[in-house]
Enzyme design. Structure first.
Site, PDB file in Angstrom:
ATOM      1  N   ARG A  66     123.722 147.870  57.208  1.00 31.32           N
ATOM      2  CA  ARG A  66     122.877 147.486  58.337  1.00 31.32           C
ATOM      3  C   ARG A  66     123.609 146.716  59.433  1.00 31.32           C
ATOM      4  O   ARG A  66     123.293 146.838  60.598  1.00 31.32           O
ATOM      5  CB  ARG A  66     121.722 146.621  57.834  1.00 31.32           C
ATOM      6  CG  ARG A  66     120.727 147.440  57.053  1.00 31.32           C
ATOM      7  CD  ARG A  66     119.649 146.571  56.493  1.00 31.32           C
ATOM      8  NE  ARG A  66     120.072 146.007  55.206  1.00 31.32           N
ATOM      9  CZ  ARG A  66     119.250 145.742  54.215  1.00 31.32           C
ATOM     10  NH1 ARG A  66     117.969 145.957  54.354  1.00 31.32           N
ATOM     11  NH2 ARG A  66     119.680 145.242  53.093  1.00 31.32           N
ATOM     12  N   LYS A 173     123.128 150.242  38.596  1.00 32.44           N
ATOM     13  CA  LYS A 173     122.106 149.459  37.932  1.00 32.44           C
ATOM     14  C   LYS A 173     121.621 148.338  38.844  1.00 32.44           C
ATOM     15  O   LYS A 173     122.357 148.000  39.781  1.00 32.44           O
ATOM     16  CB  LYS A 173     122.634 148.910  36.609  1.00 32.44           C
ATOM     17  CG  LYS A 173     123.741 147.874  36.778  1.00 32.44           C
ATOM     18  CD  LYS A 173     124.157 147.366  35.455  1.00 32.44           C
ATOM     19  CE  LYS A 173     123.251 146.257  35.003  1.00 32.44           C
ATOM     20  NZ  LYS A 173     123.813 144.913  35.145  1.00 32.44           N
ATOM     21  N   ASP A 202     126.989 153.272  34.186  1.00 33.67           N
ATOM     22  CA  ASP A 202     127.005 152.126  33.287  1.00 33.67           C
ATOM     23  C   ASP A 202     128.481 151.844  33.114  1.00 33.67           C
ATOM     24  O   ASP A 202     129.180 152.562  32.384  1.00 33.67           O
ATOM     25  CB  ASP A 202     126.365 152.464  31.940  1.00 33.67           C
ATOM     26  CG  ASP A 202     126.274 151.240  31.061  1.00 33.67           C
ATOM     27  OD1 ASP A 202     127.273 150.503  30.974  1.00 33.67           O
ATOM     28  OD2 ASP A 202     125.217 150.999  30.459  1.00 33.67           O
ATOM     29  N   HIS A 203     128.991 150.829  33.818  1.00 31.83           N
ATOM     30  CA  HIS A 203     130.444 150.721  33.907  1.00 31.83           C
ATOM     31  C   HIS A 203     131.103 150.432  32.560  1.00 31.83           C
ATOM     32  O   HIS A 203     132.283 150.683  32.387  1.00 31.83           O
ATOM     33  CB  HIS A 203     130.861 149.711  34.982  1.00 31.83           C
ATOM     34  CG  HIS A 203     130.740 148.278  34.576  1.00 31.83           C
ATOM     35  ND1 HIS A 203     129.544 147.618  34.559  1.00 31.83           N
ATOM     36  CD2 HIS A 203     131.671 147.379  34.167  1.00 31.83           C
ATOM     37  CE1 HIS A 203     129.752 146.374  34.159  1.00 31.83           C
ATOM     38  NE2 HIS A 203     131.028 146.190  33.915  1.00 31.83           N
ATOM     39  N   LYS A 207     135.029 151.823  30.453  1.00 34.72           N
ATOM     40  CA  LYS A 207     136.103 150.963  29.921  1.00 34.72           C
ATOM     41  C   LYS A 207     136.913 151.765  28.905  1.00 34.72           C
ATOM     42  O   LYS A 207     136.346 152.504  28.097  1.00 34.72           O
ATOM     43  CB  LYS A 207     135.509 149.703  29.273  1.00 34.72           C
ATOM     44  CG  LYS A 207     134.872 148.760  30.318  1.00 34.72           C
ATOM     45  CD  LYS A 207     134.391 147.483  29.674  1.00 34.72           C
ATOM     46  CE  LYS A 207     133.545 146.647  30.624  1.00 34.72           C
ATOM     47  NZ  LYS A 207     134.307 145.856  31.571  1.00 34.72           N
ATOM     48  N   GLU A 241     130.566 135.794  28.038  1.00 36.27           N
ATOM     49  CA  GLU A 241     131.123 135.503  29.365  1.00 36.27           C
ATOM     50  C   GLU A 241     131.145 133.997  29.574  1.00 36.27           C
ATOM     51  O   GLU A 241     130.186 133.311  29.207  1.00 36.27           O
ATOM     52  CB  GLU A 241     130.236 136.085  30.457  1.00 36.27           C
ATOM     53  CG  GLU A 241     130.273 137.578  30.566  1.00 36.27           C
ATOM     54  CD  GLU A 241     129.414 138.047  31.718  1.00 36.27           C
ATOM     55  OE1 GLU A 241     129.955 138.280  32.796  1.00 36.27           O
ATOM     56  OE2 GLU A 241     128.183 138.165  31.545  1.00 36.27           O
ATOM     57  N   ASP A 260     119.814 142.721  31.784  1.00 39.68           N
ATOM     58  CA  ASP A 260     121.076 142.836  32.510  1.00 39.68           C
ATOM     59  C   ASP A 260     122.174 143.461  31.654  1.00 39.68           C
ATOM     60  O   ASP A 260     123.003 144.222  32.157  1.00 39.68           O
ATOM     61  CB  ASP A 260     121.504 141.428  32.971  1.00 39.68           C
ATOM     62  CG  ASP A 260     122.772 141.443  33.803  1.00 39.68           C
ATOM     63  OD1 ASP A 260     122.873 142.315  34.693  1.00 39.68           O
ATOM     64  OD2 ASP A 260     123.641 140.580  33.592  1.00 39.68           O
ATOM     65  N   HIS A 265     124.509 148.172  28.773  1.00 40.79           N
ATOM     66  CA  HIS A 265     125.873 148.139  28.233  1.00 40.79           C
ATOM     67  C   HIS A 265     125.919 148.065  26.701  1.00 40.79           C
ATOM     68  O   HIS A 265     126.640 148.815  26.055  1.00 40.79           O
ATOM     69  CB  HIS A 265     126.651 146.935  28.790  1.00 40.79           C
ATOM     70  CG  HIS A 265     126.607 146.825  30.286  1.00 40.79           C
ATOM     71  ND1 HIS A 265     126.633 147.916  31.110  1.00 40.79           N
ATOM     72  CD2 HIS A 265     126.560 145.750  31.112  1.00 40.79           C
ATOM     73  CE1 HIS A 265     126.608 147.516  32.379  1.00 40.79           C
ATOM     74  NE2 HIS A 265     126.551 146.198  32.407  1.00 40.79           N
ATOM     75  N   LYS A 365     125.842 134.201  28.838  1.00 40.33           N
ATOM     76  CA  LYS A 365     126.622 133.608  29.925  1.00 40.33           C
ATOM     77  C   LYS A 365     126.922 132.159  29.549  1.00 40.33           C
ATOM     78  O   LYS A 365     126.203 131.555  28.773  1.00 40.33           O
ATOM     79  CB  LYS A 365     125.823 133.672  31.224  1.00 40.33           C
ATOM     80  CG  LYS A 365     125.601 135.106  31.709  1.00 40.33           C
ATOM     81  CD  LYS A 365     125.548 135.201  33.197  1.00 40.33           C
ATOM     82  CE  LYS A 365     125.352 136.616  33.688  1.00 40.33           C
ATOM     83  NZ  LYS A 365     126.599 137.391  33.814  1.00 40.33           N
TER      84      LYS A 365
HETATM   85  C1  BG6 Z   1     127.192 143.559  34.873  1.00 40.68           C
HETATM   86  C2  BG6 Z   1     126.197 142.437  34.754  1.00 40.68           C
HETATM   87  O1  BG6 Z   1     126.574 144.789  34.688  1.00 40.68           O
HETATM   88  O2  BG6 Z   1     128.204 143.370  33.895  1.00 40.68           O
HETATM   89  C3  BG6 Z   1     126.861 141.094  34.903  1.00 40.68           C
HETATM   90  O3  BG6 Z   1     125.201 142.586  35.755  1.00 40.68           O
HETATM   91  C4  BG6 Z   1     128.027 140.965  33.955  1.00 40.68           C
HETATM   92  O4  BG6 Z   1     125.930 140.046  34.688  1.00 40.68           O
HETATM   93  C5  BG6 Z   1     128.938 142.181  34.055  1.00 40.68           C
HETATM   94  O5  BG6 Z   1     128.727 139.805  34.300  1.00 40.68           O
HETATM   95  C6  BG6 Z   1     129.999 142.144  32.983  1.00 40.68           C
HETATM   96  O6  BG6 Z   1     130.897 143.184  33.218  1.00 40.68           O
HETATM   97  P1  BG6 Z   1     132.436 143.029  32.908  1.00 40.68           P
HETATM   98  O7  BG6 Z   1     133.017 144.369  33.176  1.00 40.68           O
HETATM   99  O8  BG6 Z   1     132.954 141.969  33.818  1.00 40.68           O
HETATM  100  O9  BG6 Z   1     132.494 142.626  31.467  1.00 40.68           O
END
Ligand code: BG6
Length: 515
Positions: A66, A173, A202-203, A207, A241, A260, A265, A365
């Site tokens: 934007r 997501k 879904d990253h 990995k 984390e 989340d 994941h 977290k």
């Molecule tokens: C994301 C979450 O999908 O994955 C975050 O929204 C999280 O809260 C993150 O921190 C963790 O991903 P990675 O690859 O840093 O372990």
């Protein structure tokens, strides 16, 4: 070519899960181009692919957002953040070439006319740059913007591929916040793009070690006979984390750790660990098996949820000696927030393979360390020889380290050298870094290339996402209940979560694996 070389050429496990077609040049249009994800992950991923010679040279990136901005301003901002977040140092000459293929398209997401000019710009780029009419749309905007974006893409004729070209959409997501909203989002996406054109990211699936789970299980004959309720005592999955909410209050206050991290994941990792062997390595054959795992997860009653799921929220504490505020004291967080920043679950997969094997998962977290790992704990050796007198012999444990220090280790018992007979656990350890001598690509690099190649294996299918929400909803509903909702436990930042999470395993005579 000799037979061994031919086999090597054909071997789909050589490079990953499938024999991916070559990625094709395309225009990558990122919606939400001024946002965090674009700066931290997407552009660094594209830059690294370019630097490694993996990105088709004609690829063009268009940031769609934007705010008013010139191409050059956009490029300069991206250069700065890429230097900060790139996995490898940014080389000036590579960046210069890469940046020449980056453009900015200023437009409100609701402004239909802006999509027509985008279509014209894309046609021009096709002619000038050789992107061949291929378009990859990346929805990195806030989810409430997906609908206007998708509608306008369709209205501008951009969702339909021309003959000989393709048009695909990657959806970031959160993919909904419950089953109803996920279904609605699926419906909205479906109105513009078919399931085959849709890539739900879904990253975690990108990995390196997550991809290696299937190789470990199905390219090594020794694990097949052991991978079931007869030999496995239990499985643990931890995603820890040290980070807190990090300026994402708006999103996190509506999500929490269960939505989340677990819905996507962690359940995806569980599927890879627990699924049956697929009939082949086609994307849908693998996804067919994954979805069965989620469907087989035991659904808990409200009472069961209180005893099998622990939710926690971090309070004030310290991480690595540095004071850290409690969640409720973080910027823009409701001081009475009931959001979970930690979840521990005791799950069961009620299928033939896993019946009765507890799966313990925890995610949180502001824990003392960052890391994600899966551990498969095998049953004890019978107490008839070395442990006849009741001495505890440790279990064999196979640990799959998703991150950091990606690798796999197997704990087993060995006799200590010496004249005494003492047994001690030892580890066989495989580290990606030292075994292969090269750094793993970032998850987003792999996933972007897969989408450019038309390989959806590492993306979630519609039914996987919906089944996962159906499971998560029962827990969220119990937590949201007005009466008798399970307790929210508080834990100091820098601790391993509330004691109740330890009790979850202690009740079964077990403990979380030490990180
Ligand atoms: C994301 C979450 O999908 O994955 C975050 O929204 C999280 O809260 C993150 O921190 C963790 O991903 P990675 O690859 O840093 O372990």
């Amino acid at each position: 070519m000799n037979r061994a070389a031919e086999a090597e050429e054909r071997n789909p496990l050589r490079e990953g899960l499938s024999a991916r077609a070559a990625p094709q040049p395309c225009a990558v249009v990122i919606f939400g181009a001024t946002g965090d994800l674009t700066h931290r992950k997407l552009i660094p991923a594209l830059y690294n692919l370019a630097a490694d010679g993996e990105l088709p040279p004609a690829t063009v990136v268009i940031g769609f957002a934007r705010r008013e901005k010139k191409d050059d301003d956009f490029r300069n901002e991206l250069e700065e953040t890429t230097k900060k977040f790139s996995r490898q140092p940014v080389r000036d000459e590579v960046w210069k070439t890469f940046a020449q293929s980056v453009f900015y398209h200023q437009c409100e997401f609701e402004d239909e006319a802006g999509y027509k000019t985008l279509a014209q710009q894309l046609d021009k780029i096709d002619k000038e740059r050789g992107t061949r009419g291929n378009r990859l749309f990346y929805l990195a905007a806030a989810p409430d913007q997906f609908e206007p974006i998708l509608k306008n893409l369709k209205a501008a004729g951009l969702s339909e591929a021309r003959s000989g070209s393709w048009s695909r959409v990657i959806v970031e997501k959160p993919f909904g916040s419950d089953l109803d909203s996920a279904r609605e989002l699926n419906r909205i996406v479906r109105n513009s793009f078919s399931e085959e054109q849709t890539y739900r990211i879904d990253h975690f699936l990108g990995k390196e070690t997550a991809q290696n789970i299937l190789v470990l299980r199905f390219a090594n004959a020794i694990f097949g006979p052991l991978w079931n309720r007869h030999y496995v005592d239990h499985i643990q999955i931890t995603a820890a984390e040290t980070l807190g909410v990090e300026g994402r209050a708006g999103y996190y206050e509506t999500a929490g750790a269960l939505r989340d991290m677990v819905q996507n994941h962690l359940l995806q990792l569980l599927c890879l660990v627990a699924m049956e062997p697929p009939v082949d390595l086609e994307a849908n054959s693998i996804r067919d098996e994954k979805v069965k795992v989620v469907r087989s997860l035991r659904r808990y009653s409200r009472d069961d949820i209180a005893t099998n799921v622990v939710r926690g929220q971090y309070g004030e504490g310290a991480i690595n000696g540095k004071p850290a505020p409690g969640y409720r004291a973080e910027k823009n967080i409701n001081p009475k927030s009931m959001i979970d920043t930690f979840v521990a679950l005791r799950l069961f997969i009620d299928d033939w393979r896993w019946f009765g094997v507890p799966i313990y998962m925890r995610v949180g977290k502001r824990l003392p360390k960052s890391g994600t790992e899966i551990s498969v704990h095998f049953k004890h050796a019978p107490a008839v020889l070395f442990n006849k007198g009741g001495e505890a012999l440790d279990q064999n444990v196979l640990v799959i380290r998703i991150q950091p220090d990606e690798g796999i280790s197997l704990r087993m018992q060995a006799k200590m050298p010496g004249t005494h007979f003492r047994i001690q656990p030892v580890k066989m350890d495989f580290h990606y870094g030292t075994s292969f001598g090269k750094a793993s690509p970032e998850a987003y690099e792999r996933l972007l290339l897969d989408a450019m190649s038309g390989d959806p294996t590492l993306f979630a299918r519609r039914d996987e996402v919906e089944q996962a929400w159906a499971f998560i909803d029962t827990i969220e509903d119990a937590w949201a209940a007005k009466e008798n909702a399970p307790e929210l436990f508080f834990y100091p930042a820098g601790s391993w979560g509330p004691e109740a999470a330890d009790d979850l395993l202690a009740r079964d005579g077990r403990a979380w694996r030490r990180f």
